[in-house]
Design an enzyme around this catalytic site. Structure first.
Site, PDB file in Angstrom:
ATOM      1  N   GLN A   1       0.840  -1.204   0.000  1.00  0.00           N
ATOM      2  CA  GLN A   1       0.000   0.000   0.000  1.00  0.00           C
ATOM      3  C   GLN A   1       0.880   1.262   0.000  1.00  0.00           C
ATOM      4  O   GLN A   1       2.069   1.184   0.319  1.00  0.00           O
ATOM      5  CB  GLN A   1      -0.904   0.016   1.236  1.00  0.00           C
ATOM      6  CG  GLN A   1      -0.157  -0.201   2.540  1.00  0.00           C
ATOM      7  CD  GLN A   1      -0.984  -0.931   3.603  1.00  0.00           C
ATOM      8  OE1 GLN A   1      -2.226  -1.014   3.573  1.00  0.00           O
ATOM      9  NE2 GLN A   1      -0.275  -1.505   4.577  1.00  0.00           N
TER      10      GLN A   1
ATOM     11  N   ASP B   1      -7.599  -5.212  14.083  1.00  0.00           N
ATOM     12  CA  ASP B   1      -7.410  -3.764  13.943  1.00  0.00           C
ATOM     13  C   ASP B   1      -6.936  -3.500  12.518  1.00  0.00           C
ATOM     14  O   ASP B   1      -5.793  -3.085  12.278  1.00  0.00           O
ATOM     15  CB  ASP B   1      -6.368  -3.317  14.977  1.00  0.00           C
ATOM     16  CG  ASP B   1      -6.101  -1.828  14.952  1.00  0.00           C
ATOM     17  OD1 ASP B   1      -5.163  -1.403  15.674  1.00  0.00           O
ATOM     18  OD2 ASP B   1      -6.789  -1.105  14.214  1.00  0.00           O
ATOM     19  N   SER B   2      -7.804  -3.794  11.562  1.00  0.00           N
ATOM     20  CA  SER B   2      -7.363  -3.811  10.162  1.00  0.00           C
ATOM     21  C   SER B   2      -7.830  -2.562   9.409  1.00  0.00           C
ATOM     22  O   SER B   2      -8.655  -1.791   9.904  1.00  0.00           O
ATOM     23  CB  SER B   2      -7.952  -5.041   9.458  1.00  0.00           C
ATOM     24  OG  SER B   2      -9.347  -4.827   9.258  1.00  0.00           O
ATOM     25  N   THR B   3      -7.330  -2.445   8.212  1.00  0.00           N
ATOM     26  CA  THR B   3      -7.826  -1.436   7.287  1.00  0.00           C
ATOM     27  C   THR B   3      -9.221  -1.864   6.826  1.00  0.00           C
ATOM     28  O   THR B   3      -9.709  -2.943   7.192  1.00  0.00           O
ATOM     29  CB  THR B   3      -6.887  -1.348   6.068  1.00  0.00           C
ATOM     30  OG1 THR B   3      -6.408  -2.667   5.762  1.00  0.00           O
ATOM     31  CG2 THR B   3      -5.689  -0.462   6.357  1.00  0.00           C
TER      32      THR B   3
ATOM     33  N   PRO C   1      -5.253  -5.882   1.171  1.00  0.00           N
ATOM     34  CA  PRO C   1      -4.847  -7.056   1.961  1.00  0.00           C
ATOM     35  C   PRO C   1      -5.848  -7.414   3.060  1.00  0.00           C
ATOM     36  O   PRO C   1      -5.807  -8.500   3.615  1.00  0.00           O
ATOM     37  CB  PRO C   1      -3.506  -6.620   2.562  1.00  0.00           C
ATOM     38  CG  PRO C   1      -3.474  -5.146   2.494  1.00  0.00           C
ATOM     39  CD  PRO C   1      -4.303  -4.771   1.312  1.00  0.00           C
TER      40      PRO C   1
ATOM     41  N   ASP D   1       0.768 -12.036   7.127  1.00  0.00           N
ATOM     42  CA  ASP D   1      -0.665 -11.930   6.834  1.00  0.00           C
ATOM     43  C   ASP D   1      -1.427 -12.569   7.991  1.00  0.00           C
ATOM     44  O   ASP D   1      -1.169 -13.717   8.349  1.00  0.00           O
ATOM     45  CB  ASP D   1      -0.949 -12.666   5.514  1.00  0.00           C
ATOM     46  CG  ASP D   1      -2.407 -12.547   5.104  1.00  0.00           C
ATOM     47  OD1 ASP D   1      -2.683 -12.757   3.913  1.00  0.00           O
ATOM     48  OD2 ASP D   1      -3.261 -12.247   5.967  1.00  0.00           O
ATOM     49  N   GLY D   2      -2.365 -11.832   8.549  1.00  0.00           N
ATOM     50  CA  GLY D   2      -3.117 -12.349   9.692  1.00  0.00           C
ATOM     51  C   GLY D   2      -3.813 -13.657   9.387  1.00  0.00           C
ATOM     52  O   GLY D   2      -3.927 -14.544  10.240  1.00  0.00           O
TER      53      GLY D   2
ATOM     54  N   ASP E   1       0.293   0.615  13.798  1.00  0.00           N
ATOM     55  CA  ASP E   1       0.660   1.896  14.408  1.00  0.00           C
ATOM     56  C   ASP E   1       1.013   1.709  15.886  1.00  0.00           C
ATOM     57  O   ASP E   1       1.609   2.586  16.496  1.00  0.00           O
ATOM     58  CB  ASP E   1      -0.501   2.897  14.278  1.00  0.00           C
ATOM     59  CG  ASP E   1      -1.810   2.306  14.778  1.00  0.00           C
ATOM     60  OD1 ASP E   1      -2.666   1.946  13.955  1.00  0.00           O
ATOM     61  OD2 ASP E   1      -1.961   2.147  16.006  1.00  0.00           O
TER      62      ASP E   1
END
Ligand code: SAM
Length: 281
Positions: free
Chosen positions: A31, A157-159, A164, A139-140, A86
């Site tokens: 990204q 806590d993803s986008t 992805p 990758d989770g 983050d």
């Protein structure tokens, strides 16, 4: 000339923040990552042009993705965060004295690296200084397959469900998380905005209800997210976030939480009619 960043929340509506500088701008294999200095919200992380966190309002999101689960589970010891590069969720998790191991599984190492460098108020707990914290760049979906029956709490806590993170909103993934949780485990996932993302929420909560016996939505006010009205999905194998909540235990916590408190914990699950109706469909 003033410089503004705008995130469009729909074709005709968006949020704009006045920018005073660009601290980082680069592309990882996953990204585009930008970290901007804003006039009113401090430093702000964007992924593929979308607001992830700002220094001014991140306390709301990170309090609310972490503390409802960790104060509902009677003794959370092993906690996993999927995404969360983050570091803000890990920072809140390690405030809990019961937690012996907090693991972060973030697919993009650049997010971790730049958060440690430029967002230290969030990334302090993932900079290698905390012995209870374990970092994985993976990758989770792949990670969770290898770690079944291991965690008391798993936070997604993803986008948003693009790129992805698409797989992190599917029923198969929720089944894998179910398997990675111990028999009384809890999963929380950020579940977008009831005001803008009704269809995504209907699918997400239907997928969750196909797997978990207890599924509830709760809410928080996050000014830099679409509409400012945000939500989280609470999916639990055993404990209900309201009827099994030990208010005294949360009230006696020995650490400060700027947004979360024992009364707000209960209030967050009291939804407006339109939001409740949408996910009960
Ligand atoms: N608070 C933000 C929000 O609600 O949109 C999320 C912040 S955090 C930066 C989101 C992280 O999820 C990103 O760093 C992204 O790289 C990560 N991510 C996306 N898909 C992933 C996956 N399949 N496995 C692990 N991490 C993933």
């Amino acid at each position: 000339m003033d410089l503004w960043y705008t995130e469009k929340h729909s074709e005709n509506v968006g949020i704009s923040l006045k920018i005073t500088g660009t601290l980082f701008s680069g592309k990882s294999e996953f990204q585009q990552l930008d970290i901007l200095e804003t006039l009113e919200y401090g430093r702000m992380m964007l992924l593929d042009g979308l607001v992830m966190v700002t220094e001014r309002d991140e306390f709301i999101y990170h309090d609310m993705i972490v503390h409802p689960a960790l104060f509902t589970h009677p003794q959370p010891k092993k906690v996993l965060v999927i995404g969360g590069g983050d570091g803000g969720s890990i920072r809140e998790i390690v405030k809990h004295p019961t937690v012996t191991e907090a693991t972060l599984c973030e697919i993009d190492g650049l997010v971790i690296e730049k958060s440690i460098e430029l967002l230290p108020s969030m990334a302090a707990a993932i900079d290698g200084s905390n012995p209870r914290v374990k970092l994985h760049v993976d990758d989770g979906l792949a990670y969770i397959r290898e770690h079944q029956d291991e965690y008391d709490v798993i936070l997604v806590d993803s986008t948003d469900p693009i790129g992805p993170a698409v797989g992190l909103f599917e029923e198969d993934f929720y089944r894998l998380v179910f398997g990675a949780l111990k028999e009384d485990g809890i999963m929380v996932a950020q579940s977008e905005s009831p005001f803008y993302h009704a269809e995504i929420q209907r699918d997400m909560y239907r997928n969750l209800r196909a797997v978990y016996p207890i599924v509830e939505m709760y809410q928080a006010f996050i000014p830099t997210y679409p509409s400012g009205y945000w939500s989280f999905a609470f999916a639990s194998k055993k404990y209900h976030p309201v009827s099994d909540f030990n208010r005294e235990r949360a009230a006696k916590r020995d650490f400060y939480t700027k947004y979360y408190n024992e009364d707000l914990h209960l209030g967050a699950f009291m939804l407006p009619t339109f939001a409740k109706e949408n996910i009960s469909a």
